[in-house]
Design an enzyme around this catalytic site. Sequence first.
Site, PDB file in Angstrom:
ATOM      1  N   LYS A   1      14.454   3.661 -11.148  1.00  0.00           N
ATOM      2  CA  LYS A   1      13.375   3.957 -10.191  1.00  0.00           C
ATOM      3  C   LYS A   1      13.364   2.894  -9.088  1.00  0.00           C
ATOM      4  O   LYS A   1      13.242   3.204  -7.910  1.00  0.00           O
ATOM      5  CB  LYS A   1      12.013   4.026 -10.910  1.00  0.00           C
ATOM      6  CG  LYS A   1      10.890   4.371  -9.933  1.00  0.00           C
ATOM      7  CD  LYS A   1       9.495   4.438 -10.541  1.00  0.00           C
ATOM      8  CE  LYS A   1       8.462   4.552  -9.410  1.00  0.00           C
ATOM      9  NZ  LYS A   1       7.074   4.380  -9.849  1.00  0.00           N
TER      10      LYS A   1
ATOM     11  N   ASP B   1       0.875  -1.170   0.000  1.00  0.00           N
ATOM     12  CA  ASP B   1       0.000   0.000   0.000  1.00  0.00           C
ATOM     13  C   ASP B   1       0.907   1.212   0.000  1.00  0.00           C
ATOM     14  O   ASP B   1       1.836   1.317   0.799  1.00  0.00           O
ATOM     15  CB  ASP B   1      -0.950   0.014   1.196  1.00  0.00           C
ATOM     16  CG  ASP B   1      -2.140   0.919   0.889  1.00  0.00           C
ATOM     17  OD1 ASP B   1      -2.950   0.565   0.011  1.00  0.00           O
ATOM     18  OD2 ASP B   1      -2.246   2.009   1.486  1.00  0.00           O
ATOM     19  N   SER B   2       0.645   2.104  -0.926  1.00  0.00           N
ATOM     20  CA  SER B   2       1.574   3.206  -1.129  1.00  0.00           C
ATOM     21  C   SER B   2       0.826   4.459  -1.534  1.00  0.00           C
ATOM     22  O   SER B   2      -0.361   4.409  -1.861  1.00  0.00           O
ATOM     23  CB  SER B   2       2.603   2.819  -2.193  1.00  0.00           C
ATOM     24  OG  SER B   2       1.974   2.216  -3.305  1.00  0.00           O
TER      25      SER B   2
ATOM     26  N   GLY C   1       1.065   6.711 -11.943  1.00  0.00           N
ATOM     27  CA  GLY C   1       0.587   7.561 -10.853  1.00  0.00           C
ATOM     28  C   GLY C   1       1.117   8.984 -10.951  1.00  0.00           C
ATOM     29  O   GLY C   1       1.019   9.641 -11.984  1.00  0.00           O
ATOM     30  N   TYR C   2       1.707   9.445  -9.859  1.00  0.00           N
ATOM     31  CA  TYR C   2       2.183  10.823  -9.762  1.00  0.00           C
ATOM     32  C   TYR C   2       3.629  10.988 -10.235  1.00  0.00           C
ATOM     33  O   TYR C   2       4.206  12.063 -10.075  1.00  0.00           O
ATOM     34  CB  TYR C   2       2.058  11.311  -8.303  1.00  0.00           C
ATOM     35  CG  TYR C   2       0.633  11.277  -7.787  1.00  0.00           C
ATOM     36  CD1 TYR C   2      -0.227  12.358  -7.966  1.00  0.00           C
ATOM     37  CD2 TYR C   2       0.133  10.152  -7.134  1.00  0.00           C
ATOM     38  CE1 TYR C   2      -1.540  12.320  -7.508  1.00  0.00           C
ATOM     39  CE2 TYR C   2      -1.178  10.098  -6.670  1.00  0.00           C
ATOM     40  CZ  TYR C   2      -2.000  11.190  -6.864  1.00  0.00           C
ATOM     41  OH  TYR C   2      -3.310  11.151  -6.412  1.00  0.00           O
ATOM     42  N   ASP C   3       4.205   9.940 -10.813  1.00  0.00           N
ATOM     43  CA  ASP C   3       5.614   9.998 -11.235  1.00  0.00           C
ATOM     44  C   ASP C   3       5.951  11.230 -12.092  1.00  0.00           C
ATOM     45  O   ASP C   3       7.018  11.832 -11.895  1.00  0.00           O
ATOM     46  CB  ASP C   3       6.023   8.725 -11.976  1.00  0.00           C
ATOM     47  CG  ASP C   3       6.298   7.557 -11.033  1.00  0.00           C
ATOM     48  OD1 ASP C   3       6.477   7.801  -9.825  1.00  0.00           O
ATOM     49  OD2 ASP C   3       6.332   6.410 -11.505  1.00  0.00           O
TER      50      ASP C   3
HETATM   51  P1  ITT Z   1      -3.814  -2.122  -5.274  1.00  0.00           P
HETATM   52  O1  ITT Z   1      -4.473  -1.610  -4.008  1.00  0.00           O
HETATM   53  O2  ITT Z   1      -4.650  -3.132  -5.967  1.00  0.00           O
HETATM   54  O3  ITT Z   1      -2.403  -2.594  -5.034  1.00  0.00           O
HETATM   55  P2  ITT Z   1      -3.824   0.677  -6.029  1.00  0.00           P
HETATM   56  O4  ITT Z   1      -3.254   1.439  -7.180  1.00  0.00           O
HETATM   57  O5  ITT Z   1      -5.236   1.016  -5.603  1.00  0.00           O
HETATM   58  O6  ITT Z   1      -3.682  -0.892  -6.329  1.00  0.00           O
HETATM   59  P3  ITT Z   1      -2.877   1.805  -3.543  1.00  0.00           P
HETATM   60  O7  ITT Z   1      -4.197   1.760  -2.882  1.00  0.00           O
HETATM   61  O8  ITT Z   1      -1.662   1.412  -2.747  1.00  0.00           O
HETATM   62  O9  ITT Z   1      -2.854   0.849  -4.809  1.00  0.00           O
HETATM   63  O10 ITT Z   1      -2.663   3.262  -4.135  1.00  0.00           O
HETATM   64  C1  ITT Z   1      -1.435   3.588  -4.694  1.00  0.00           C
HETATM   65  C2  ITT Z   1      -1.534   4.907  -5.439  1.00  0.00           C
HETATM   66  O11 ITT Z   1      -0.483   5.786  -4.970  1.00  0.00           O
HETATM   67  C3  ITT Z   1      -1.269   4.698  -6.914  1.00  0.00           C
HETATM   68  O12 ITT Z   1      -2.474   4.425  -7.619  1.00  0.00           O
HETATM   69  C4  ITT Z   1      -0.606   6.008  -7.308  1.00  0.00           C
HETATM   70  O13 ITT Z   1      -1.585   7.001  -7.499  1.00  0.00           O
HETATM   71  C5  ITT Z   1       0.203   6.365  -6.048  1.00  0.00           C
HETATM   72  N1  ITT Z   1       1.549   5.750  -6.116  1.00  0.00           N
HETATM   73  C6  ITT Z   1       2.032   4.720  -5.356  1.00  0.00           C
HETATM   74  N2  ITT Z   1       3.279   4.392  -5.728  1.00  0.00           N
HETATM   75  C7  ITT Z   1       3.594   5.207  -6.743  1.00  0.00           C
HETATM   76  C8  ITT Z   1       4.728   5.338  -7.563  1.00  0.00           C
HETATM   77  O14 ITT Z   1       5.779   4.519  -7.460  1.00  0.00           O
HETATM   78  N3  ITT Z   1       4.736   6.303  -8.496  1.00  0.00           N
HETATM   79  C9  ITT Z   1       3.681   7.109  -8.649  1.00  0.00           C
HETATM   80  N4  ITT Z   1       2.544   7.047  -7.938  1.00  0.00           N
HETATM   81  C10 ITT Z   1       2.504   6.094  -6.981  1.00  0.00           C
END
Ligand code: ITT
Length: 207
Positions: free
Chosen positions: A187, A81-82, A165-167
């Site tokens: 990365k 979770d990130s 994502g926000y990369d």
């Molecule tokens: P899962 O829960 O199924 O793993 P998810 O995309 O919903 O997929 P998260 O709830 O952990 O996962 O949300 C992570 C979001 O945070 C992700 O969709 C991006 O918007 C951002 N994010 C996380 N890691 C990133 C990265 O390495 N680079 C850019 N954005 C990132």
Amino acid sequence: MNWRSKDNTTEHAINALVIASSNAHKVSELRLLLPEEIELHDQSEFNLPSPEETGLTFLENALLKARFTSQATGMAALADDSGLAVDCLNGAPGIYSARYAGNQASDLDNCQQLLEQMRGETDRRAHFHCSIVLVRHWQDPDPIIAQGRWHGEIISEMKGAQGFGYDPLFLPMQLSQTAAQLTAHRKAELSHRGRALKVLKAHLTHG
Ligand code: ITT
């Protein structure tokens, strides 16, 4: 070939695990970093729904995703979770990073929403956070937990086409390229996910 946690016996050896994520970008970044000897499965092979992320922290959400997938598959599961935490927004979008611009938001929608929220802000500091949890079975009382951070700032226009994502808006500290301008390997070396996985791997013994 087995991987086991350093403080455990062979009964917890990990030969195979499921990556508990529906985010294909995340899955490929995790695959790049996990030991080749472990047989890896994607959640998509099992046709599982995604559990509701009801936690208030990255760690709680990673735990509930790992347990959910482990229970549904009967296998060890690893969840990530990130998200992005922006200083001037009190840590937003944080655990809501994936749906900052709404439940069906695309990466582009989320980036535009972030730019809008930060319009005129001079303090652009932010960091990515990643919590990774590995459960050996769904009731595992002692999961392996690892966390990583990646510090930088949010620039005012999107740059680069790699990553996700926000990369394109994230300029890592001491770099002149956004996360979306880095190769996947670079990365992986620097990122919150790469750092968390390094910690996780230090808990595992090869044998
Ligand atoms: P899962 O829960 O199924 O793993 P998810 O995309 O919903 O997929 P998260 O709830 O952990 O996962 O949300 C992570 C979001 O945070 C992700 O969709 C991006 O918007 C951002 N994010 C996380 N890691 C990133 C990265 O390495 N680079 C850019 N954005 C990132």
